[in-house]
Design a protein around this motif. Structure first.
Motif, PDB file in Angstrom:
ATOM      1  N   PHE A 111      84.040   2.879  52.830  1.00  0.00           N
ATOM      2  CA  PHE A 111      82.616   2.622  53.019  1.00  0.00           C
ATOM      3  C   PHE A 111      81.824   3.541  52.104  1.00  0.00           C
ATOM      4  O   PHE A 111      82.180   4.699  51.916  1.00  0.00           O
ATOM      5  CB  PHE A 111      82.217   2.843  54.484  1.00  0.00           C
ATOM      6  N   GLU A 112      80.744   2.998  51.552  1.00  0.00           N
ATOM      7  CA  GLU A 112      79.896   3.776  50.655  1.00  0.00           C
ATOM      8  C   GLU A 112      79.078   4.817  51.417  1.00  0.00           C
ATOM      9  O   GLU A 112      78.873   5.925  50.936  1.00  0.00           O
ATOM     10  CB  GLU A 112      78.947   2.852  49.880  1.00  0.00           C
ATOM     11  N   THR A 113      78.594   4.424  52.597  1.00  0.00           N
ATOM     12  CA  THR A 113      77.715   5.317  53.362  1.00  0.00           C
ATOM     13  C   THR A 113      78.125   5.318  54.828  1.00  0.00           C
ATOM     14  O   THR A 113      78.848   4.428  55.288  1.00  0.00           O
ATOM     15  CB  THR A 113      76.245   4.858  53.277  1.00  0.00           C
ATOM     16  N   ALA A 114      77.611   6.294  55.531  1.00  0.00           N
ATOM     17  CA  ALA A 114      77.841   6.355  56.975  1.00  0.00           C
ATOM     18  C   ALA A 114      77.206   5.153  57.663  1.00  0.00           C
ATOM     19  O   ALA A 114      77.739   4.637  58.653  1.00  0.00           O
ATOM     20  CB  ALA A 114      77.284   7.653  57.541  1.00  0.00           C
ATOM     21  N   GLU A 115      76.085   4.685  57.133  1.00  0.00           N
ATOM     22  CA  GLU A 115      75.419   3.516  57.711  1.00  0.00           C
ATOM     23  C   GLU A 115      76.288   2.273  57.578  1.00  0.00           C
ATOM     24  O   GLU A 115      76.341   1.439  58.472  1.00  0.00           O
ATOM     25  CB  GLU A 115      74.052   3.285  57.050  1.00  0.00           C
ATOM     26  N   ASP A 116      76.976   2.140  56.441  1.00  0.00           N
ATOM     27  CA  ASP A 116      77.896   1.014  56.259  1.00  0.00           C
ATOM     28  C   ASP A 116      79.029   1.062  57.286  1.00  0.00           C
ATOM     29  O   ASP A 116      79.403   0.041  57.860  1.00  0.00           O
ATOM     30  CB  ASP A 116      78.491   1.018  54.852  1.00  0.00           C
ATOM     31  N   LEU A 117      79.555   2.246  57.497  1.00  0.00           N
ATOM     32  CA  LEU A 117      80.600   2.421  58.505  1.00  0.00           C
ATOM     33  C   LEU A 117      80.067   2.065  59.884  1.00  0.00           C
ATOM     34  O   LEU A 117      80.719   1.351  60.656  1.00  0.00           O
ATOM     35  CB  LEU A 117      81.132   3.851  58.494  1.00  0.00           C
ATOM     36  N   HIS A 118      78.887   2.540  60.193  1.00  0.00           N
ATOM     37  CA  HIS A 118      78.279   2.272  61.488  1.00  0.00           C
ATOM     38  C   HIS A 118      78.091   0.758  61.696  1.00  0.00           C
ATOM     39  O   HIS A 118      78.413   0.231  62.764  1.00  0.00           O
ATOM     40  CB  HIS A 118      76.936   3.007  61.589  1.00  0.00           C
ATOM     41  N   ALA A 119      77.605   0.076  60.694  1.00  0.00           N
ATOM     42  CA  ALA A 119      77.402  -1.371  60.793  1.00  0.00           C
ATOM     43  C   ALA A 119      78.739  -2.084  60.993  1.00  0.00           C
ATOM     44  O   ALA A 119      78.848  -3.008  61.816  1.00  0.00           O
ATOM     45  CB  ALA A 119      76.695  -1.886  59.541  1.00  0.00           C
ATOM     46  N   TYR A 120      79.754  -1.664  60.258  1.00  0.00           N
ATOM     47  CA  TYR A 120      81.087  -2.263  60.397  1.00  0.00           C
ATOM     48  C   TYR A 120      81.616  -2.066  61.818  1.00  0.00           C
ATOM     49  O   TYR A 120      82.128  -3.005  62.438  1.00  0.00           O
ATOM     50  CB  TYR A 120      82.052  -1.656  59.380  1.00  0.00           C
ATOM     51  N   LEU A 121      81.493  -0.870  62.328  1.00  0.00           N
ATOM     52  CA  LEU A 121      81.986  -0.580  63.679  1.00  0.00           C
ATOM     53  C   LEU A 121      81.219  -1.366  64.733  1.00  0.00           C
ATOM     54  O   LEU A 121      81.807  -1.840  65.711  1.00  0.00           O
ATOM     55  CB  LEU A 121      81.925   0.920  63.959  1.00  0.00           C
ATOM     56  N   ASN A 122      79.915  -1.508  64.545  1.00  0.00           N
ATOM     57  CA  ASN A 122      79.127  -2.318  65.484  1.00  0.00           C
ATOM     58  C   ASN A 122      79.594  -3.767  65.475  1.00  0.00           C
ATOM     59  O   ASN A 122      79.780  -4.374  66.531  1.00  0.00           O
ATOM     60  CB  ASN A 122      77.635  -2.241  65.148  1.00  0.00           C
ATOM     61  N   ASP A 123      79.774  -4.334  64.288  1.00  0.00           N
ATOM     62  CA  ASP A 123      80.247  -5.715  64.177  1.00  0.00           C
ATOM     63  C   ASP A 123      81.638  -5.864  64.795  1.00  0.00           C
ATOM     64  O   ASP A 123      81.905  -6.818  65.530  1.00  0.00           O
ATOM     65  CB  ASP A 123      80.287  -6.172  62.717  1.00  0.00           C
ATOM     66  N   PHE A 124      82.492  -4.915  64.496  1.00  0.00           N
ATOM     67  CA  PHE A 124      83.860  -4.949  65.007  1.00  0.00           C
ATOM     68  C   PHE A 124      83.865  -4.887  66.533  1.00  0.00           C
ATOM     69  O   PHE A 124      84.559  -5.655  67.201  1.00  0.00           O
ATOM     70  CB  PHE A 124      84.667  -3.796  64.407  1.00  0.00           C
ATOM     71  N   SER A 125      83.070  -3.983  67.095  1.00  0.00           N
ATOM     72  CA  SER A 125      83.035  -3.854  68.556  1.00  0.00           C
ATOM     73  C   SER A 125      82.459  -5.103  69.205  1.00  0.00           C
ATOM     74  O   SER A 125      82.907  -5.522  70.267  1.00  0.00           O
ATOM     75  CB  SER A 125      82.268  -2.601  68.985  1.00  0.00           C
ATOM     76  N   GLU A 126      81.483  -5.722  68.566  1.00  0.00           N
ATOM     77  CA  GLU A 126      80.926  -6.977  69.103  1.00  0.00           C
ATOM     78  C   GLU A 126      81.995  -8.065  69.141  1.00  0.00           C
ATOM     79  O   GLU A 126      82.076  -8.831  70.097  1.00  0.00           O
ATOM     80  CB  GLU A 126      79.727  -7.434  68.268  1.00  0.00           C
ATOM     81  N   LYS A 127      82.818  -8.143  68.103  1.00  0.00           N
ATOM     82  CA  LYS A 127      83.895  -9.138  68.078  1.00  0.00           C
ATOM     83  C   LYS A 127      84.887  -8.881  69.200  1.00  0.00           C
ATOM     84  O   LYS A 127      85.332  -9.803  69.873  1.00  0.00           O
ATOM     85  CB  LYS A 127      84.613  -9.106  66.727  1.00  0.00           C
ATOM     86  N   ILE A 128      85.232  -7.631  69.397  1.00  0.00           N
ATOM     87  CA  ILE A 128      86.186  -7.276  70.462  1.00  0.00           C
ATOM     88  C   ILE A 128      85.595  -7.603  71.825  1.00  0.00           C
ATOM     89  O   ILE A 128      86.267  -8.182  72.684  1.00  0.00           O
ATOM     90  CB  ILE A 128      86.577  -5.779  70.388  1.00  0.00           C
ATOM     91  N   ILE A 129      84.347  -7.246  72.034  1.00  0.00           N
ATOM     92  CA  ILE A 129      83.689  -7.497  73.322  1.00  0.00           C
ATOM     93  C   ILE A 129      83.616  -9.003  73.595  1.00  0.00           C
ATOM     94  O   ILE A 129      83.870  -9.446  74.713  1.00  0.00           O
ATOM     95  CB  ILE A 129      82.295  -6.845  73.352  1.00  0.00           C
ATOM     96  N   SER A 130      83.290  -9.787  72.574  1.00  0.00           N
ATOM     97  CA  SER A 130      83.179 -11.235  72.795  1.00  0.00           C
ATOM     98  C   SER A 130      84.549 -11.839  73.098  1.00  0.00           C
ATOM     99  O   SER A 130      84.642 -12.793  73.869  1.00  0.00           O
ATOM    100  CB  SER A 130      82.537 -11.912  71.582  1.00  0.00           C
ATOM    101  N   ARG A 131      85.615 -11.303  72.550  1.00  0.00           N
ATOM    102  CA  ARG A 131      86.966 -11.787  72.855  1.00  0.00           C
ATOM    103  C   ARG A 131      87.362 -11.487  74.292  1.00  0.00           C
ATOM    104  O   ARG A 131      88.007 -12.300  74.945  1.00  0.00           O
ATOM    105  CB  ARG A 131      87.988 -11.151  71.931  1.00  0.00           C
ATOM    106  N   THR A 132      87.010 -10.295  74.784  1.00  0.00           N
ATOM    107  CA  THR A 132      87.408  -9.906  76.127  1.00  0.00           C
ATOM    108  C   THR A 132      86.571 -10.602  77.200  1.00  0.00           C
ATOM    109  O   THR A 132      87.006 -10.717  78.337  1.00  0.00           O
ATOM    110  CB  THR A 132      87.315  -8.380  76.325  1.00  0.00           C
ATOM    111  N   SER A 133      85.397 -11.066  76.847  1.00  0.00           N
ATOM    112  CA  SER A 133      84.543 -11.722  77.845  1.00  0.00           C
ATOM    113  C   SER A 133      84.853 -13.220  77.951  1.00  0.00           C
ATOM    114  O   SER A 133      84.286 -13.897  78.776  1.00  0.00           O
ATOM    115  CB  SER A 133      83.055 -11.502  77.525  1.00  0.00           C
ATOM    116  N   GLU A 134      85.726 -13.714  77.113  1.00  0.00           N
ATOM    117  CA  GLU A 134      86.085 -15.143  77.151  1.00  0.00           C
ATOM    118  C   GLU A 134      87.087 -15.425  78.215  1.00  0.00           C
ATOM    119  O   GLU A 134      87.833 -14.700  78.693  1.00  0.00           O
ATOM    120  CB  GLU A 134      86.620 -15.593  75.783  1.00  0.00           C
TER     121      GLU A 134
END
Length: 95
Positions: A72-95
């Motif tokens: 990742f170029e910046t900490a913000e990029d990492l943060h955005a990636y982790l947010n997206d990743f966690s949203e995907k995980i959360i949506s999988r577990t709620s199905e």
């Protein structure tokens, strides 16, 4: 049983007296033996955690060696990636 002389702080002495007076323990030896059991338990838990951490580190290092990582170029990029990743995980577990 072998006996030991121990030096206690005033606070420790008061705690032992309080526990014995409460009826939870019959004497100071029972209090100290229970305390030693807790120390032994904590040491076993710490060893187990350390074993798990070492295993996780080996997995991580092996993934790095295989080139399985994301930069990742910046900490913000990492943060955005982790947010997206966690949203995907959360949506999988709620199905």
């Amino acid at each position: 049983m072998p006996t030991r002389n121990v030096v206690l702080t005033k606070r420790q002495e008061e705690l032992i007296e309080t526990l014995v007076e409460s009826g939870r323990y019959q004497n100071a030896s029972e209090v100290l033996r229970d305390g030693l059991r807790l120390v032994e338990q904590r040491a076993a838990e710490d060893a187990s955690k350390l074993k798990a951490l070492r295993a996780a580190a080996r997995v991580g290092v092996a993934a790095l060696d295989r080139g399985e990582f994301k930069e990742f170029e910046t900490a913000e990029d990492l943060h955005a990636y982790l947010n997206d990743f966690s949203e995907k995980i959360i949506s999988r577990t709620s199905e």
